[in-house]
Design an enzyme around this catalytic site. Structure first.
Site, PDB file in Angstrom:
ATOM      1  N   HIS A 137      30.185  71.831  35.793  1.00 10.72           N
ATOM      2  CA  HIS A 137      28.734  72.527  34.999  1.00 10.72           C
ATOM      3  C   HIS A 137      26.775  71.774  35.573  1.00 10.72           C
ATOM      4  CE1 HIS A 137      26.879  75.345  32.333  1.00 10.72           C
ATOM      5  NE2 HIS A 137      27.820  75.599  31.695  1.00 10.72           N
ATOM      6  N   SER A 138      27.688  70.550  35.268  1.00  7.02           N
ATOM      7  CA  SER A 138      26.495  69.657  36.152  1.00  7.02           C
ATOM      8  C   SER A 138      25.567  70.326  37.320  1.00  7.02           C
ATOM      9  CB  SER A 138      27.368  68.432  36.662  1.00  7.02           C
ATOM     10  OG  SER A 138      28.237  67.863  37.093  1.00  7.02           O
TER      11      SER A 138
END
Length: 454
Positions: A137-138
């Site tokens: 998700h980063s």
């Protein structure tokens, strides 16, 4: 991985740092079903030539400097480490859909992506004609990652054309009254948001999660909807939208399920709160997003979303006019649209990350998750059928690593259909297939009621 710093290093955004905290370490799973057998060589060629391998996020390691601050550091990509091919069935399930769901359920709680390579993988399940993109998700949110995926696809009936996305735009008239209304609702909802972070929590029910539930084993089922049915239902209430219908279906479906699990345990009107993710970008087309990937342009790539609280209210399903769910959903969502809750939640999170650091921001986010009943996200996919590496796509689905919620709902629309993944902590909700059917039946009941009245 530690590093002393380099000239080409780029610091992570505040949201990127948040998603690397242990309690918020999230991996997005994008599932692509294919019509024909998987040609691994064609897929590898498509990946090699894709925009993904031109984007800095997908070609960089995450490293930490001597102060523990995270940076992206460019590196060379070895595709053999990122593309994992499974020749044999990955499960003893009787059909492909069940096998894929079991496999993704295991991925939800497996060890995270290895930090000694860029934070993404592609799993090819040859026996089940399926691709699974695992992306940390980063690297980006659902809108960014959907654009990345679709940039490698083409229309099925026009192999030279990109898929098209039909994302509605919200038009608001500028007036003093609208400004006053926006300020009023924004104030109310931000206060509720802050209180929810600190101490207010939902009542415990048969679908409640809590601290540590993200580590519990998962199960996944799929609720499948027709967008045409949703359009029929929304005609029952003036100016209703597909999102209004969807949230009415979720509200009705959860009430149906709780009727089964707790037939005498809840009083009418009990509030259960959903935490929804809202895209904050102006809605560009796919082509523009693809070009942004090449230039790594500013805020439009990455994580650019806010959070809003979406309360639903339990009602005994047999004693309620099904259209009442739609009317309540529309009133609530219209008020949310008038407010700046999503934008302010993003600004508040960014401020907390920048001033108090990722650990404190992670604590507040985690408390918010524990104090609400379910998480929800809706990503708009292409309107028409598409193909990847010449192979027609039969479905698109999305999921993510486990959250402390016992119930996580993620929907992706594609070619007139919408698949909602119903991810559950199986020791709390042992029958996600039945819950998924509750959602499907809720839409069918609404459609039958509206059709009969018209």
């Amino acid at each position: 991985m530690d590093g002393g710093g380099g000239d080409d290093d780029e610091p992570l955004t505040p949201a990127g740092r948040l998603f690397l905290q242990p309690e918020m370490n999230q991996v997005i799973h994008c599932v692509v079903g294919l019509k024909n057998k998987v040609d691994v060589e064609s897929i590898m060629t498509e990946i090699h030539n894709s925009l993904m391998l031109q984007h800095p996020r997908f070609t960089s390691l995450m490293v930490r400097d001597h102060r523990g601050v995270e940076h992206w550091r460019p590196t060379k990509i070895n595709l053999d480490r990122h593309v994992l091919v499974f020749d044999n069935p990955v499960s003893d399930a009787v059909d492909d859909q069940s096998a894929i769901s079991e496999y993704i359920s295991d991925l939800c709680t497996t060890p995270k992506l290895s930090m000694d390579k860029p934070l993404w993988e592609i799993h090819i399940l040859k026996a089940h004609k399926c691709l699974i993109f695992r992306i940390h998700h980063s690297l980006g949110d659902g809108i960014s990652l959907m654009s990345m995926l679709l940039a490698s696809c083409r229309k099925r009936d026009d192999p030279d054309a990109f898929p098209t996305l039909s994302i509605p735009t919200v038009k608001s008239r500028r007036s003093l009254w609208n400004l006053v209304t926006a300020l009023y609702f924004s104030f109310i909802y931000v206060i509720q948001f802050i209180f929810r972070c600190l101490w207010i929590r939902d009542r415990k029910t048969a679908i409640s999660g809590g601290d540590g539930v993200e580590l519990w084993p998962r199960k996944i089922a799929t609720a499948r909807f027709s967008l045409e049915d949703m359009k029929t239902v929304k005609s029952a209430v003036p100016n209703a939208t597909i999102n209004d219908v969807l949230f009415a279906v979720i509200s009705s479906g959860i009430s149906r399920y709780l009727d089964f699990r707790e037939p005498n345990g809840l009083r009418d009107g009990v509030q259960l709160t959903g935490l929804a993710m809202v895209n904050l970008r102006k809605q560009p087309g796919l082509q523009e997003l693809s070009n942004l990937m090449k230039s790594n342009s500013g805020a439009k790539w990455g994580n650019k979303f806010g959070m809003i609280l979406l309360p639903i209210y339990y009602h005994r399903s047999k004693s309620t006019n099904p259209v009442e769910y739609l009317k309540r959903a529309k009133v609530m969502i219209d008020r949310k649209k008038k407010s700046l809750e999503a934008h302010l939640s993003y600004k508040i999170g960014d401020f907390v990350m920048s001033t108090l650091g990722p650990k404190f921001a992670c604590l507040l986010n985690y408390r918010m998750l524990c104090h609400t009943t379910f998480a929800f996200s809706n990503v708009v996919g292409p309107q028409e059928e598409i193909m990847i590496a010449g192979n027609p796509v039969t479905f698109l689905r999305a999921n993510n690593s486990a959250l402390p919620h016992a119930l996580v709902l993620l929907m992706v629309s594609y070619a007139g259909k919408a698949d909602m993944q119903v991810q559950v902590a199986k020791d709390i909700i042992p029958d996600p297939e039945f819950l998924a059917k509750c959602f499907e039946d809720a839409l069918l009941e609404l459609k039958e009621y509206v059709t009969a009245k018209s």
